[in-house]
Motif scaffolding. Sequence first.
Motif, PDB file in Angstrom:
ATOM      1  N   LYS A  23       0.666  -1.119  -0.057  1.00  0.00           N
ATOM      2  CA  LYS A  23      -0.028  -0.717   0.254  1.00  0.00           C
ATOM      3  C   LYS A  23       1.035   1.073  -0.353  1.00  0.00           C
ATOM      4  O   LYS A  23       1.892   1.015   0.581  1.00  0.00           O
ATOM      5  CB  LYS A  23      -0.882   0.050   1.335  1.00  0.00           C
ATOM      6  CG  LYS A  23      -2.160  -1.302   1.289  1.00  0.00           C
ATOM      7  CD  LYS A  23      -2.988  -0.659   2.411  1.00  0.00           C
ATOM      8  CE  LYS A  23      -3.161  -2.028   3.321  1.00  0.00           C
ATOM      9  NZ  LYS A  23      -4.042  -0.950   4.194  1.00  0.00           N
ATOM     10  N   PRO A  24       0.458   2.540  -0.564  1.00  0.00           N
ATOM     11  CA  PRO A  24       1.047   3.617  -0.765  1.00  0.00           C
ATOM     12  C   PRO A  24       1.522   3.746   0.862  1.00  0.00           C
ATOM     13  O   PRO A  24       0.046   4.054   1.968  1.00  0.00           O
ATOM     14  CB  PRO A  24      -0.084   4.168  -1.450  1.00  0.00           C
ATOM     15  CG  PRO A  24      -0.647   3.850  -1.548  1.00  0.00           C
ATOM     16  CD  PRO A  24      -1.154   2.325  -1.125  1.00  0.00           C
ATOM     17  N   PHE A  25       1.985   4.684   1.332  1.00  0.00           N
ATOM     18  CA  PHE A  25       2.110   5.397   2.522  1.00  0.00           C
ATOM     19  C   PHE A  25       3.019   6.391   2.650  1.00  0.00           C
ATOM     20  O   PHE A  25       4.313   6.938   1.162  1.00  0.00           O
ATOM     21  CB  PHE A  25       2.757   4.692   3.039  1.00  0.00           C
ATOM     22  CG  PHE A  25       4.575   4.514   2.659  1.00  0.00           C
ATOM     23  CD1 PHE A  25       5.111   5.165   3.897  1.00  0.00           C
ATOM     24  CD2 PHE A  25       4.841   3.135   2.358  1.00  0.00           C
ATOM     25  CE1 PHE A  25       6.536   4.745   3.180  1.00  0.00           C
ATOM     26  CE2 PHE A  25       5.920   2.848   1.771  1.00  0.00           C
ATOM     27  CZ  PHE A  25       7.031   3.770   2.357  1.00  0.00           C
ATOM     28  N   THR A  26       2.968   8.322   2.715  1.00  0.00           N
ATOM     29  CA  THR A  26       3.819   9.667   3.352  1.00  0.00           C
ATOM     30  C   THR A  26       4.322   9.083   4.065  1.00  0.00           C
ATOM     31  O   THR A  26       4.956   8.597   5.395  1.00  0.00           O
ATOM     32  CB  THR A  26       2.539  10.064   3.710  1.00  0.00           C
ATOM     33  OG1 THR A  26       1.077  10.483   3.402  1.00  0.00           O
ATOM     34  CG2 THR A  26       3.686  11.204   3.984  1.00  0.00           C
ATOM     35  N   CYS A  27       5.742   9.194   3.558  1.00  0.00           N
ATOM     36  CA  CYS A  27       7.031   9.065   4.082  1.00  0.00           C
ATOM     37  C   CYS A  27       6.777  10.224   5.830  1.00  0.00           C
ATOM     38  O   CYS A  27       7.338  11.665   5.113  1.00  0.00           O
ATOM     39  CB  CYS A  27       7.999   9.806   3.937  1.00  0.00           C
ATOM     40  SG  CYS A  27       9.966   9.758   4.432  1.00  0.00           S
ATOM     41  N   ASP A  28       7.390  10.196   6.995  1.00  0.00           N
ATOM     42  CA  ASP A  28       7.541  11.103   7.958  1.00  0.00           C
ATOM     43  C   ASP A  28       8.432  12.068   7.454  1.00  0.00           C
ATOM     44  O   ASP A  28       8.704  13.335   8.116  1.00  0.00           O
ATOM     45  CB  ASP A  28       7.151  11.046   9.267  1.00  0.00           C
ATOM     46  CG  ASP A  28       5.368  10.574   9.373  1.00  0.00           C
ATOM     47  OD1 ASP A  28       4.914  10.331   8.735  1.00  0.00           O
ATOM     48  OD2 ASP A  28       5.573   9.289  10.336  1.00  0.00           O
ATOM     49  N   LEU A  29       9.367  12.022   6.869  1.00  0.00           N
ATOM     50  CA  LEU A  29      10.520  12.625   6.634  1.00  0.00           C
ATOM     51  C   LEU A  29      10.698  13.707   5.621  1.00  0.00           C
ATOM     52  O   LEU A  29      10.373  14.782   5.885  1.00  0.00           O
ATOM     53  CB  LEU A  29      12.129  11.381   6.996  1.00  0.00           C
ATOM     54  CG  LEU A  29      12.514  10.994   8.166  1.00  0.00           C
ATOM     55  CD1 LEU A  29      13.359  10.141   7.703  1.00  0.00           C
ATOM     56  CD2 LEU A  29      12.252  12.294   9.045  1.00  0.00           C
ATOM     57  N   CYS A  30      10.338  13.032   4.800  1.00  0.00           N
ATOM     58  CA  CYS A  30      10.187  13.723   3.303  1.00  0.00           C
ATOM     59  C   CYS A  30       8.698  14.433   3.143  1.00  0.00           C
ATOM     60  O   CYS A  30       9.151  15.315   1.845  1.00  0.00           O
ATOM     61  CB  CYS A  30      10.811  13.019   2.128  1.00  0.00           C
ATOM     62  SG  CYS A  30      11.050  11.719   1.301  1.00  0.00           S
ATOM     63  N   GLY A  31       7.947  13.642   3.464  1.00  0.00           N
ATOM     64  CA  GLY A  31       6.491  14.119   2.941  1.00  0.00           C
ATOM     65  C   GLY A  31       5.808  13.283   1.858  1.00  0.00           C
ATOM     66  O   GLY A  31       5.016  13.795   1.353  1.00  0.00           O
ATOM     67  N   GLU A  32       6.693  13.081   1.446  1.00  0.00           N
ATOM     68  CA  GLU A  32       6.273  12.646  -0.578  1.00  0.00           C
ATOM     69  C   GLU A  32       5.578  10.953  -0.054  1.00  0.00           C
ATOM     70  O   GLU A  32       5.757  10.092   0.512  1.00  0.00           O
ATOM     71  CB  GLU A  32       7.804  11.681  -1.435  1.00  0.00           C
ATOM     72  CG  GLU A  32       8.421  13.202  -1.613  1.00  0.00           C
ATOM     73  CD  GLU A  32       9.563  12.817  -2.769  1.00  0.00           C
ATOM     74  OE1 GLU A  32       9.586  11.793  -3.145  1.00  0.00           O
ATOM     75  OE2 GLU A  32      10.402  13.619  -2.707  1.00  0.00           O
ATOM     76  N   GLU A  33       4.614  10.867  -1.137  1.00  0.00           N
ATOM     77  CA  GLU A  33       4.014   9.781  -0.656  1.00  0.00           C
ATOM     78  C   GLU A  33       4.806   8.667  -1.535  1.00  0.00           C
ATOM     79  O   GLU A  33       5.173   8.665  -2.848  1.00  0.00           O
ATOM     80  CB  GLU A  33       2.118   9.565  -1.804  1.00  0.00           C
ATOM     81  CG  GLU A  33       1.767   8.304  -1.185  1.00  0.00           C
ATOM     82  CD  GLU A  33       0.306   8.768  -1.466  1.00  0.00           C
ATOM     83  OE1 GLU A  33      -0.579   8.196  -2.120  1.00  0.00           O
ATOM     84  OE2 GLU A  33      -0.428   9.543  -1.065  1.00  0.00           O
ATOM     85  N   LYS A  34       5.239   7.396  -0.609  1.00  0.00           N
ATOM     86  CA  LYS A  34       5.507   6.440  -1.737  1.00  0.00           C
ATOM     87  C   LYS A  34       5.023   4.970  -1.182  1.00  0.00           C
ATOM     88  O   LYS A  34       3.955   4.767  -0.758  1.00  0.00           O
ATOM     89  CB  LYS A  34       6.937   6.067  -0.897  1.00  0.00           C
ATOM     90  CG  LYS A  34       8.152   7.185  -0.594  1.00  0.00           C
ATOM     91  CD  LYS A  34       8.627   7.838  -2.066  1.00  0.00           C
ATOM     92  CE  LYS A  34       9.795   8.725  -1.437  1.00  0.00           C
ATOM     93  NZ  LYS A  34      10.749   8.265  -2.569  1.00  0.00           N
ATOM     94  N   THR A  35       5.217   3.683  -2.360  1.00  0.00           N
ATOM     95  CA  THR A  35       5.426   2.359  -2.000  1.00  0.00           C
ATOM     96  C   THR A  35       6.747   1.986  -2.406  1.00  0.00           C
ATOM     97  O   THR A  35       7.320   2.155  -2.278  1.00  0.00           O
ATOM     98  CB  THR A  35       4.200   1.741  -3.753  1.00  0.00           C
ATOM     99  OG1 THR A  35       4.984   2.294  -4.595  1.00  0.00           O
ATOM    100  CG2 THR A  35       3.002   2.823  -3.543  1.00  0.00           C
ATOM    101  N   GLY A  36       6.356   0.590  -1.911  1.00  0.00           N
ATOM    102  CA  GLY A  36       8.029  -0.322  -1.288  1.00  0.00           C
ATOM    103  C   GLY A  36       8.621  -0.760  -0.447  1.00  0.00           C
ATOM    104  O   GLY A  36       7.112  -0.670   0.455  1.00  0.00           O
TER     105      GLY A  36
END
Length: 63
Positions: A23-36
């Motif tokens: 599932k996609p998630f939002t990185c708390d450090l860079c603020g980007e939505e990522k998968t993987g």
Amino acid sequence: MKKKIMALLLTVVTVISLTACGKPFTCDLCGEEKTGKKHTETVLGVEITYCHDCYKDLKEMLK
């Protein structure tokens, strides 16, 4: 017969690769939505989720 086996193998590989994305998630450090691959840590009682790119950057900074 070989074509059927090859088609079955390709189907299995495709299904496995699609489920590995997660599932996609939002990185708390860079603020980007990522998968993987995602990493989580608990810092001062707060759970932080960060992407693999930020993990690599943090690991490099700590060297």
